[in-house]
Design a protein around this motif. Sequence first.
Motif, PDB file in Angstrom:
ATOM      1  N   VAL A  18     -66.815  18.950  72.243  1.00  0.00           N
ATOM      2  CA  VAL A  18     -65.542  18.871  72.953  1.00  0.00           C
ATOM      3  C   VAL A  18     -64.486  18.316  72.001  1.00  0.00           C
ATOM      4  CG1 VAL A  18     -64.326  17.847  74.910  1.00  0.00           C
ATOM      5  CG2 VAL A  18     -66.729  18.456  75.125  1.00  0.00           C
ATOM      6  N   GLY A  19     -63.296  18.875  72.064  1.00  0.00           N
ATOM      7  CA  GLY A  19     -62.218  18.376  71.227  1.00  0.00           C
ATOM      8  C   GLY A  19     -60.879  18.891  71.694  1.00  0.00           C
ATOM      9  N   THR A  20     -59.851  18.464  70.987  1.00  0.00           N
ATOM     10  CA  THR A  20     -58.503  18.948  71.252  1.00  0.00           C
ATOM     11  C   THR A  20     -58.105  19.890  70.122  1.00  0.00           C
ATOM     12  OG1 THR A  20     -57.540  17.042  70.113  1.00  0.00           O
ATOM     13  CG2 THR A  20     -57.768  16.889  72.501  1.00  0.00           C
ATOM     14  N   PRO A  33     -62.281  15.598  67.572  1.00  0.00           N
ATOM     15  CA  PRO A  33     -62.977  14.933  68.673  1.00  0.00           C
ATOM     16  C   PRO A  33     -62.025  14.062  69.481  1.00  0.00           C
ATOM     17  CG  PRO A  33     -64.060  14.472  66.561  1.00  0.00           C
ATOM     18  CD  PRO A  33     -62.798  15.209  66.263  1.00  0.00           C
ATOM     19  N   PRO A  34     -62.305  13.839  70.767  1.00  0.00           N
ATOM     20  CA  PRO A  34     -61.415  13.041  71.621  1.00  0.00           C
ATOM     21  C   PRO A  34     -61.156  11.636  71.086  1.00  0.00           C
ATOM     22  CG  PRO A  34     -63.172  14.015  72.930  1.00  0.00           C
ATOM     23  CD  PRO A  34     -63.470  14.312  71.498  1.00  0.00           C
ATOM     24  N   LEU A  55     -65.313  17.112  80.659  1.00  0.00           N
ATOM     25  CA  LEU A  55     -63.928  16.652  80.699  1.00  0.00           C
ATOM     26  C   LEU A  55     -63.863  15.144  80.946  1.00  0.00           C
ATOM     27  CD1 LEU A  55     -60.938  17.311  80.572  1.00  0.00           C
ATOM     28  CD2 LEU A  55     -61.031  17.860  83.011  1.00  0.00           C
ATOM     29  N   HIS A  56     -64.666  14.656  81.863  1.00  0.00           N
ATOM     30  CA  HIS A  56     -64.701  13.213  82.144  1.00  0.00           C
ATOM     31  C   HIS A  56     -65.119  12.427  80.898  1.00  0.00           C
ATOM     32  CE1 HIS A  56     -65.250   9.432  84.220  1.00  0.00           C
ATOM     33  NE2 HIS A  56     -66.468   9.369  83.706  1.00  0.00           N
ATOM     34  N   ARG A  57     -66.160  12.902  80.235  1.00  0.00           N
ATOM     35  CA  ARG A  57     -66.651  12.228  79.029  1.00  0.00           C
ATOM     36  C   ARG A  57     -65.576  12.226  77.942  1.00  0.00           C
ATOM     37  NH1 ARG A  57     -69.785  12.590  74.279  1.00  0.00           N
ATOM     38  NH2 ARG A  57     -71.353  10.968  74.203  1.00  0.00           N
ATOM     39  N   SER A  63     -59.838   7.510  75.544  1.00  0.00           N
ATOM     40  CA  SER A  63     -59.007   6.426  76.066  1.00  0.00           C
ATOM     41  C   SER A  63     -59.094   5.210  75.157  1.00  0.00           C
ATOM     42  CB  SER A  63     -59.468   6.021  77.468  1.00  0.00           C
ATOM     43  OG  SER A  63     -59.327   7.094  78.348  1.00  0.00           O
ATOM     44  N   PRO A  64     -57.968   4.673  74.746  1.00  0.00           N
ATOM     45  CA  PRO A  64     -58.002   3.469  73.917  1.00  0.00           C
ATOM     46  C   PRO A  64     -58.510   2.276  74.727  1.00  0.00           C
ATOM     47  CG  PRO A  64     -55.752   4.017  74.483  1.00  0.00           C
ATOM     48  CD  PRO A  64     -56.618   5.126  75.014  1.00  0.00           C
TER      49      PRO A  64
END
Length: 70
Positions: A18-20, A33-34, A55-57, A63-64
């Motif tokens: 998963v990534g952006t 990676p997120p 998506l939740h993970r 999240s910082p």
Amino acid sequence: MDGTASTTEYKVDRAGKVGTVKRGDDGTLWMRPPQGGVEWPVDAGELRDPTPKELHRARVLGSPVGTVQP
């Protein structure tokens, strides 16, 4: 997908990472990676939307974490 995804839009590659999507050039997109880190190349046609669990993970990892004050 045209490679103009928002930096908060998560995608999943063929390997299940998963990534952006950060940028694109010549049919190749670059994902990160997120939680940050090294980008990797993917073919635009190999991306899919994440499942709710993925998506939740990703949102948790992206999240910082704040500092705790004594």
